[in-house]
Design a protein around this motif. Sequence first.
Motif, PDB file in Angstrom:
ATOM      1  N   SER A  31       9.149  -0.217   0.423  1.00  0.00           N
ATOM      2  CA  SER A  31       9.825  -1.473   0.129  1.00  0.00           C
ATOM      3  C   SER A  31      10.852  -1.311  -0.987  1.00  0.00           C
ATOM      4  CB  SER A  31       8.786  -2.538  -0.248  1.00  0.00           C
ATOM      5  OG  SER A  31       9.385  -3.797  -0.374  1.00  0.00           O
TER       6      SER A  31
ATOM      7  N   LYS B 227      12.311  -2.721   3.054  1.00  0.00           N
ATOM      8  CA  LYS B 227      11.466  -3.270   4.120  1.00  0.00           C
ATOM      9  C   LYS B 227      10.489  -4.284   3.524  1.00  0.00           C
ATOM     10  CE  LYS B 227      10.446  -0.670   7.490  1.00  0.00           C
ATOM     11  NZ  LYS B 227       9.953   0.423   8.366  1.00  0.00           N
ATOM     12  N   PRO B 228      10.330  -5.461   4.133  1.00  0.00           N
ATOM     13  CA  PRO B 228       9.343  -6.426   3.636  1.00  0.00           C
ATOM     14  C   PRO B 228       7.964  -5.782   3.516  1.00  0.00           C
ATOM     15  CG  PRO B 228      10.754  -7.478   5.252  1.00  0.00           C
ATOM     16  CD  PRO B 228      11.111  -6.020   5.264  1.00  0.00           C
ATOM     17  N   ILE B 229       7.255  -6.118   2.467  1.00  0.00           N
ATOM     18  CA  ILE B 229       6.032  -5.394   2.112  1.00  0.00           C
ATOM     19  C   ILE B 229       4.983  -5.445   3.220  1.00  0.00           C
ATOM     20  CG2 ILE B 229       4.969  -7.341   0.888  1.00  0.00           C
ATOM     21  CD1 ILE B 229       4.936  -3.628  -0.211  1.00  0.00           C
TER      22      ILE B 229
ATOM     23  N   ALA C  91       5.998  -2.973   5.677  1.00  0.00           N
ATOM     24  CA  ALA C  91       5.824  -1.634   5.127  1.00  0.00           C
ATOM     25  C   ALA C  91       4.383  -1.170   5.256  1.00  0.00           C
ATOM     26  CB  ALA C  91       6.274  -1.610   3.665  1.00  0.00           C
TER      27      ALA C  91
ATOM     28  N   PRO D 150      11.939  -8.260  -0.563  1.00  0.00           N
ATOM     29  CA  PRO D 150      10.958  -7.570   0.277  1.00  0.00           C
ATOM     30  C   PRO D 150       9.606  -7.386  -0.388  1.00  0.00           C
ATOM     31  CG  PRO D 150      12.659  -6.057  -0.487  1.00  0.00           C
ATOM     32  CD  PRO D 150      13.118  -7.435  -0.828  1.00  0.00           C
TER      33      PRO D 150
ATOM     34  N   GLY E 150      14.400  -8.612   4.962  1.00  0.00           N
ATOM     35  CA  GLY E 150      14.850  -8.090   3.683  1.00  0.00           C
ATOM     36  C   GLY E 150      16.328  -7.748   3.720  1.00  0.00           C
TER      37      GLY E 150
END
Length: 482
Positions: A93, A98-100, A103, A320, A328
């Motif tokens: 992230s 990348k959104p958690i 991820a 993110p 994100g």
Amino acid sequence: MTTTADDVKAWTLASLPAGSANNQSYQVINPATQQACASVPDCSAADAKKLADASVTAFDTWKHTSAFHRSQLLRKWFDRIVSGANEIAQAISSEMGKPIKEAVGEVMYAAGFAEWYAEEAKRLYGETFASQHENKRLYATRQPVGPVYAVTPWNFPAAMITRKVAPALAAGCTVIVKPAEQSPLTALLLEQYWREVGGPEGTFQVITSNNPAEISGVFFQDRRIRKLTFTGSTEVGVLLYRQSAETMKRVSLELGGHAPFIVFADADIERAAEEIMACKFRNAGQTCVCTNRIYVHRSISARLIDALATRISALRVGDPADEGTQIGPLVDEQGLNKVREHVEDAVGRGARVVVGGQALGGLYFQPTLLCDVAPGMRILEEETFGPVAPILEFDTTDEVVAAANDTPYGLAAYLWTRDLDTAHRVSERLDYGIVGINDGAPSTAQAPFGGVKMSGLGREGGVWGIQEYLDTKFVSVALAPR
């Protein structure tokens, strides 16, 4: 376990061996904040030579270890990846936005390759076959190709590594990974985890550099490095393919895509819309198997557009690191500019924005739905790699299959229908390596992943993936005459 950006930076600097020969480093930029979140060594050709030597030395031992030993180590690596899922997800992230939640999902997908190939390591079978001579015994065995150079992309910084490294290690190869300049932290964590569980020195190494051409040149020129595996753009893949020819390396290339998603007149609109959303908007549209073209039968076009517009409008864009974020930032300014240009070009040529269509500041772009899209627009010719869904209408099956296949790419394609005949016949006619029928996210560790035409060579995943790291040796034994 969770980490902050400062934790990642401290870990990175402390855990790397010696650093680069020139004592240089470069900063990793968090695309959400556009601030540095870590520093990593900016390695040189001299560093690459050292890693190549270590990989070759380790191969001489690793190739002779038992399949059961390699399997046990890979299983331990799988367990360590799972236990470190939050730590890896935070690195993903932070370094590529990348959104958690996504991820964490990627980490578990990545772990699946370690688990699968821990099992496949014990299933590398040979064959015996008949001879026309009574005193001869004929058989074929599998042996590891040799040291491997792997080049991985930024959009799946964990999964694209395990999808290459796990089968290579299972086969008895050693591996050097050069991650994308934007996303080295995940690679370094995965290397650290391998060492923690007892992975021998030199079997899996990571080299970080902001000068990939210089680094790669060392490995391409080294005849001891026997294989290249690369995931990235078609343009770069063609270049690396050409360079690999000089030393006759085995090559696997997973390159660009331009995936169509065909929605037939009998589709369940709500379910089709859900699958399109899953296919198009994960990782903000930054995946090689994201649909780039949505073909919908004219009779249901208005209903599907409404269903998609409702869902796209509800997507949450934001930090993110926030658990609620669904979209994100784009990875960098170049990526953002390409998305903006594709939308502007489409609108300028007659497309209509239904939802979104604007940059939001920083590296964020609104999730976007376009209709009245037509041939000649850049969005239908180039991979957008962003959160933009273009709609095209069709009337006949022959028409839409021809349109779907009218591209140099052939990675993934999708279709939605409730008719069994249409599902089978259209999937057979689509010139793609992967086809999802009523499924917008078909990828899994035990299945083959790869494309045709300009989308690459070879397959990753499943039994097909490990074969890419094995050579076949024929042995003929002549016995004493009776």
